[in-house]
Design an enzyme around this catalytic site. Sequence first.
Site, PDB file in Angstrom:
ATOM      1  N   LYS A 143     -14.146  -8.487  11.709  1.00  0.00           N
ATOM      2  CA  LYS A 143     -15.080  -8.558  10.590  1.00  0.00           C
ATOM      3  C   LYS A 143     -16.439  -8.045  11.028  1.00  0.00           C
ATOM      4  O   LYS A 143     -16.748  -8.000  12.214  1.00  0.00           O
ATOM      5  CB  LYS A 143     -15.192 -10.001  10.080  1.00  0.00           C
ATOM      6  CG  LYS A 143     -13.938 -10.484   9.370  1.00  0.00           C
ATOM      7  CD  LYS A 143     -14.178 -11.788   8.638  1.00  0.00           C
ATOM      8  CE  LYS A 143     -12.966 -12.153   7.800  1.00  0.00           C
ATOM      9  NZ  LYS A 143     -12.723 -11.207   6.699  1.00  0.00           N
ATOM     10  N   ASP A 172      -5.312 -14.838  10.905  1.00  0.00           N
ATOM     11  CA  ASP A 172      -5.619 -14.264   9.598  1.00  0.00           C
ATOM     12  C   ASP A 172      -5.118 -12.837   9.446  1.00  0.00           C
ATOM     13  O   ASP A 172      -4.736 -12.431   8.344  1.00  0.00           O
ATOM     14  CB  ASP A 172      -7.133 -14.304   9.368  1.00  0.00           C
ATOM     15  CG  ASP A 172      -7.522 -13.934   7.945  1.00  0.00           C
ATOM     16  OD1 ASP A 172      -6.849 -14.406   7.013  1.00  0.00           O
ATOM     17  OD2 ASP A 172      -8.491 -13.182   7.769  1.00  0.00           O
ATOM     18  N   LYS A 227       0.834  -1.205   0.000  1.00  0.00           N
ATOM     19  CA  LYS A 227       0.000   0.000   0.000  1.00  0.00           C
ATOM     20  C   LYS A 227       0.867   1.253   0.000  1.00  0.00           C
ATOM     21  O   LYS A 227       1.878   1.331   0.704  1.00  0.00           O
ATOM     22  CB  LYS A 227      -0.943  -0.009   1.209  1.00  0.00           C
ATOM     23  CG  LYS A 227      -2.028  -1.081   1.122  1.00  0.00           C
ATOM     24  CD  LYS A 227      -2.959  -1.026   2.315  1.00  0.00           C
ATOM     25  CE  LYS A 227      -4.047  -2.069   2.199  1.00  0.00           C
ATOM     26  NZ  LYS A 227      -4.980  -1.807   1.100  1.00  0.00           N
ATOM     27  N   HIS A 232      -0.573  -8.917   9.022  1.00  0.00           N
ATOM     28  CA  HIS A 232      -0.829  -7.524   8.630  1.00  0.00           C
ATOM     29  C   HIS A 232      -0.535  -6.543   9.760  1.00  0.00           C
ATOM     30  O   HIS A 232       0.213  -5.580   9.593  1.00  0.00           O
ATOM     31  CB  HIS A 232      -2.284  -7.346   8.202  1.00  0.00           C
ATOM     32  CG  HIS A 232      -2.664  -8.112   6.973  1.00  0.00           C
ATOM     33  ND1 HIS A 232      -1.764  -8.435   5.986  1.00  0.00           N
ATOM     34  CD2 HIS A 232      -3.860  -8.622   6.565  1.00  0.00           C
ATOM     35  CE1 HIS A 232      -2.381  -9.100   5.024  1.00  0.00           C
ATOM     36  NE2 HIS A 232      -3.638  -9.232   5.353  1.00  0.00           N
TER      37      HIS A 232
END
Length: 487
Positions: free
Chosen positions: A341, A236, A183, A241
């Site tokens: 989420k 995840d 990014k 990340h």
Amino acid sequence: MTSTPQFDSSLPLDMIIFGGVGDLAMRKLLPALYMAHLHGNLPPGTRIISTGRQEYDRTAYLAFVEEHSRPFISTENFTDEAWRSFQQLLEFVRIDVEKDGMAPLAKVSRQGAERVFYLATAPSLFTTICDKLSEAGLVDRNARVVLEKPLGRDLASAVEINEAVGKHFDESQIYRIDHYLGKETVQNLMVLRFGNSILEPLWRAPNITSVQITVAEEVGVGSRAGFYDSAGAMRDMVQNHLLQLLCIVAMEPPASLAPDAVRDEKLKVLRSLRRFSLASIARDTVRGQYVRGVSGNQEVPGYLEERNVPAGSNTETFVAMRAYVDTWRWSKVPFYLRTGKRMARRSSKIVIEFANPPFPLFPETPGGVANRLVIELQPEEAIKLQLMAKQPGSGMQMQQVALNLDLQSAFSQRRAEAYERLLIDVVRGRLTHFMRRDELEAAWEWADPIINGWSTLAEKPYPYAAGTWGPSESFALLARDGFSWVE
């Protein structure tokens, strides 16, 4: 030290995608390669060879790509001429990697070409694929392999994968991809930190009082429920990340921009992360799981109501935690990490909170914080420095105002998407924005005790309604320290 292979533009490129008809290939990889082709960033003579178990001839494969990949290319970047030219690069080879050898691929791939093997498959297949590529004589000094996350589900499995891949590829040929590192704003964070003398002296305790890193998703698990339930938000998102973002915020200035110089400093951060005890896991981490709620103005099911989620699953869809980097620069500064989420909206940001002035000369600061640096990663990419200014009128009332760097309007150059930028880096042999083996294993060394501690504590995740910012316990986590999440 890892030597970096140099890009040889005179050699043709065979980009070989395992899992070439999968969701990642259709939604991300082929659109990214189309953009790289459109802007002349692929070597002359490039071919993109997708593999899969399907009985496609080339015509059927191109029809599949037309239906499933073309919609993910924006209309402003699409032309019929460029698309037809891109289609000429595409080929398909049927291979069931669990049953077949690589002879069909060896027959198609060109001798003397630079080969990039992109493993967009389940990690359980990485070993098999690399073994068979080597047996077929397809791995040479010009070959590179790209490994998609998740790289293992714990330290032991990550080491196993690294050992298996490392038997055939040198570390300088292995690209462990994390698309967050592609990014623009994440890469700009390095420039922001080390290219501006006004910030560097302040980038430490006690000038900084806390750091927040949030990666919030509006979507649920969708079609990934089978994978997600065995992973959860920690494996995840946090282990890769969020930890990579934390490393860039917390790292010391590297001696140069050489790949190993940068990755050495990130490794030091990972090794300086304070390890969690069972007591600190219970105190400083929050697990959540979304229940039925309203998202995007419509009612959506809870996690346990999603297809392919086992009844009574305790998998977390939300994690918040307080972490510490035990170095002089960051002594006693809390790093608050949050991901989930079905949250209120899609938002990824880093928030640096600076200390208030030592003496309250003016009336109370609204919101309690005088200065913040907010680095927004998605859905928009921007950097905002929040300062205090006097409100118009009599008196000395203050109001927070923002100095904005809107990257989209500040630069006229096109800004590539993350996968496009990282794929170009792979082709050109740039390793800086990819994880090194010791980085990956250090991240698992920190994450494993947390995951195991949750299992030992055997507590169910806290419920939170879909379309909200997570369970109330995550707000209490910060409130105990006098902070609050910046939404």
